[in-house]
Write a protein that holds these residues in place. Sequence first.
Motif, PDB file in Angstrom:
ATOM      1  N   SER A  41       5.925  -6.970   2.075  1.00 25.81           N
ATOM      2  CA  SER A  41       5.903  -5.618   1.504  1.00 25.81           C
ATOM      3  C   SER A  41       5.292  -4.622   2.480  1.00 25.81           C
ATOM      4  CB  SER A  41       5.098  -5.600   0.209  1.00 25.81           C
ATOM      5  OG  SER A  41       3.706  -5.680   0.489  1.00 25.81           O
ATOM      6  N   ASP A  42       5.366  -3.362   2.101  1.00 25.90           N
ATOM      7  CA  ASP A  42       4.661  -2.300   2.817  1.00 25.90           C
ATOM      8  C   ASP A  42       3.836  -1.528   1.792  1.00 25.90           C
ATOM      9  OD1 ASP A  42       3.745  -0.557   4.736  1.00 25.90           O
ATOM     10  OD2 ASP A  42       5.717   0.174   5.344  1.00 25.90           O
ATOM     11  N   VAL A  43       2.684  -1.033   2.210  1.00 29.52           N
ATOM     12  CA  VAL A  43       1.778  -0.373   1.269  1.00 29.52           C
ATOM     13  C   VAL A  43       2.283   0.987   0.813  1.00 29.52           C
ATOM     14  CG1 VAL A  43      -0.228  -1.609   2.139  1.00 29.52           C
ATOM     15  CG2 VAL A  43       0.353   0.604   3.116  1.00 29.52           C
ATOM     16  N   ILE A  44       3.318   1.525   1.462  1.00 25.66           N
ATOM     17  CA  ILE A  44       3.901   2.792   1.008  1.00 25.66           C
ATOM     18  C   ILE A  44       5.270   2.577   0.370  1.00 25.66           C
ATOM     19  CG2 ILE A  44       2.602   4.219   2.625  1.00 25.66           C
ATOM     20  CD1 ILE A  44       5.192   4.392   4.312  1.00 25.66           C
ATOM     21  N   CYS A  45       5.549   1.328  -0.005  1.00 26.22           N
ATOM     22  CA  CYS A  45       6.787   0.995  -0.718  1.00 26.22           C
ATOM     23  C   CYS A  45       6.519   1.069  -2.217  1.00 26.22           C
ATOM     24  CB  CYS A  45       7.252  -0.406  -0.323  1.00 26.22           C
ATOM     25  SG  CYS A  45       8.434  -1.164  -1.464  1.00 26.22           S
ATOM     26  N   PRO A  46       7.054   2.062  -2.918  1.00 23.76           N
ATOM     27  CA  PRO A  46       6.756   2.187  -4.350  1.00 23.76           C
ATOM     28  C   PRO A  46       7.250   1.006  -5.172  1.00 23.76           C
ATOM     29  CG  PRO A  46       8.557   3.639  -3.732  1.00 23.76           C
ATOM     30  CD  PRO A  46       7.978   3.115  -2.460  1.00 23.76           C
ATOM     31  N   TRP A  47       8.411   0.453  -4.794  1.00 18.90           N
ATOM     32  CA  TRP A  47       8.933  -0.691  -5.566  1.00 18.90           C
ATOM     33  C   TRP A  47       8.089  -1.941  -5.355  1.00 18.90           C
ATOM     34  CZ3 TRP A  47      11.554   1.213  -9.169  1.00 18.90           C
ATOM     35  CH2 TRP A  47      12.408   2.296  -8.971  1.00 18.90           C
ATOM     36  N   GLU A 126       0.255  13.995   0.431  1.00 18.29           N
ATOM     37  CA  GLU A 126       0.540  15.028   1.430  1.00 18.29           C
ATOM     38  C   GLU A 126       1.097  14.468   2.735  1.00 18.29           C
ATOM     39  OE1 GLU A 126      -3.018  17.250   1.991  1.00 18.29           O
ATOM     40  OE2 GLU A 126      -2.943  18.162  -0.019  1.00 18.29           O
ATOM     41  N   ARG A 127       0.766  13.206   3.047  1.00 22.38           N
ATOM     42  CA  ARG A 127       1.207  12.640   4.318  1.00 22.38           C
ATOM     43  C   ARG A 127       1.901  11.303   4.112  1.00 22.38           C
ATOM     44  NH1 ARG A 127      -0.336  15.498   8.331  1.00 22.38           N
ATOM     45  NH2 ARG A 127       0.183  13.968   9.927  1.00 22.38           N
ATOM     46  N   THR A 128       2.887  11.033   4.968  1.00 20.91           N
ATOM     47  CA  THR A 128       3.469   9.694   5.070  1.00 20.91           C
ATOM     48  C   THR A 128       2.744   9.023   6.226  1.00 20.91           C
ATOM     49  OG1 THR A 128       5.638  10.394   4.256  1.00 20.91           O
ATOM     50  CG2 THR A 128       5.540   8.346   5.517  1.00 20.91           C
ATOM     51  N   PRO A 129       1.958   7.983   5.942  1.00 24.15           N
ATOM     52  CA  PRO A 129       1.106   7.416   6.987  1.00 24.15           C
ATOM     53  C   PRO A 129       1.789   6.335   7.822  1.00 24.15           C
ATOM     54  CG  PRO A 129       0.656   6.343   4.925  1.00 24.15           C
ATOM     55  CD  PRO A 129       1.700   7.403   4.622  1.00 24.15           C
ATOM     56  N   ASN A 130       1.210   6.073   8.964  1.00 20.36           N
ATOM     57  CA  ASN A 130       1.499   4.860   9.722  1.00 20.36           C
ATOM     58  C   ASN A 130       0.725   3.743   9.027  1.00 20.36           C
ATOM     59  OD1 ASN A 130       0.867   2.709  11.693  1.00 20.36           O
ATOM     60  ND2 ASN A 130       1.996   4.000  13.125  1.00 20.36           N
ATOM     61  N   THR A 131       1.388   2.643   8.697  1.00 16.84           N
ATOM     62  CA  THR A 131       0.740   1.603   7.888  1.00 16.84           C
ATOM     63  C   THR A 131       0.276   0.383   8.680  1.00 16.84           C
ATOM     64  OG1 THR A 131       2.890   0.594   7.351  1.00 16.84           O
ATOM     65  CG2 THR A 131       2.030   2.267   5.827  1.00 16.84           C
TER      66      THR A 131
END
Length: 247
Positions: A41-47, A126-131
């Motif tokens: 997974s990725d921590v900015i993946c809502p699903w 506010e930001r899309t981060p590097n994860t």
Amino acid sequence: MNEVIEEAVCGVDGCSTGPAKAANATGDREARPVHELTIISDVICPWCFVAKKNLEKALELAGPDFAVNITWRPFELNPGMPKEGLNRREYRSTKFGSWDQSQALDAQVASAGRLAGITFRHDLMERTPNTFTAHRLIWLAGEEGVQDAVVEALFRAYFVEGRDVGDTKVLAGIAKQAGLSDAVVAAFLDGTAGSEEVRLEAEAAKMGGISGVPTFILDGEELFSGAMKPELMAARLREAATAHARE
């Protein structure tokens, strides 16, 4: 909306509601005592967040005789993201063609989230981060035995509280809340520990053909991708466990 929950995944090109891949094994033999469940997974993946909450319910439905050891592995939805991240509105407007389209996708996520018990606060993001560093922290949490707590905190920090999970101060706070000592966290964030492991694991996922997350791997075999409903997820887990027990 049921279909969205069952089949939604995120990939480097964005999040979608395409068909989930799943095993078709069936059987009735008792499962082994403990199964290894790996979630990519990725921590900015809502699903991925929706899937985590659905998994918690699915494991309850699967019954006390179905035990799993869960490990979280990395996937970067935006591998080329600058270290400091980008303004979310600008980035997603470019990625999806317009801010209106981005908001329409957010609305789908929010509806599914409510069913899973999550209140997505896209208005705070506010930001899309590097994860990458967040994935390093998840790796460290695995070494320290608090991985699930850190993964949960990262999801909540980004999707519910609108915090920048690419910011080392935010990550330090999450790590401390999970029980990691100030000294361990400071040394970790100032160093490079876990970097090679995260790179290798992320590359292994891509080399293995994984292009969307969340992806679930049970006992070394890819089982399904997507945030399916708890009832269906529980059934797939038990079916696969039974099939493995027969081998």
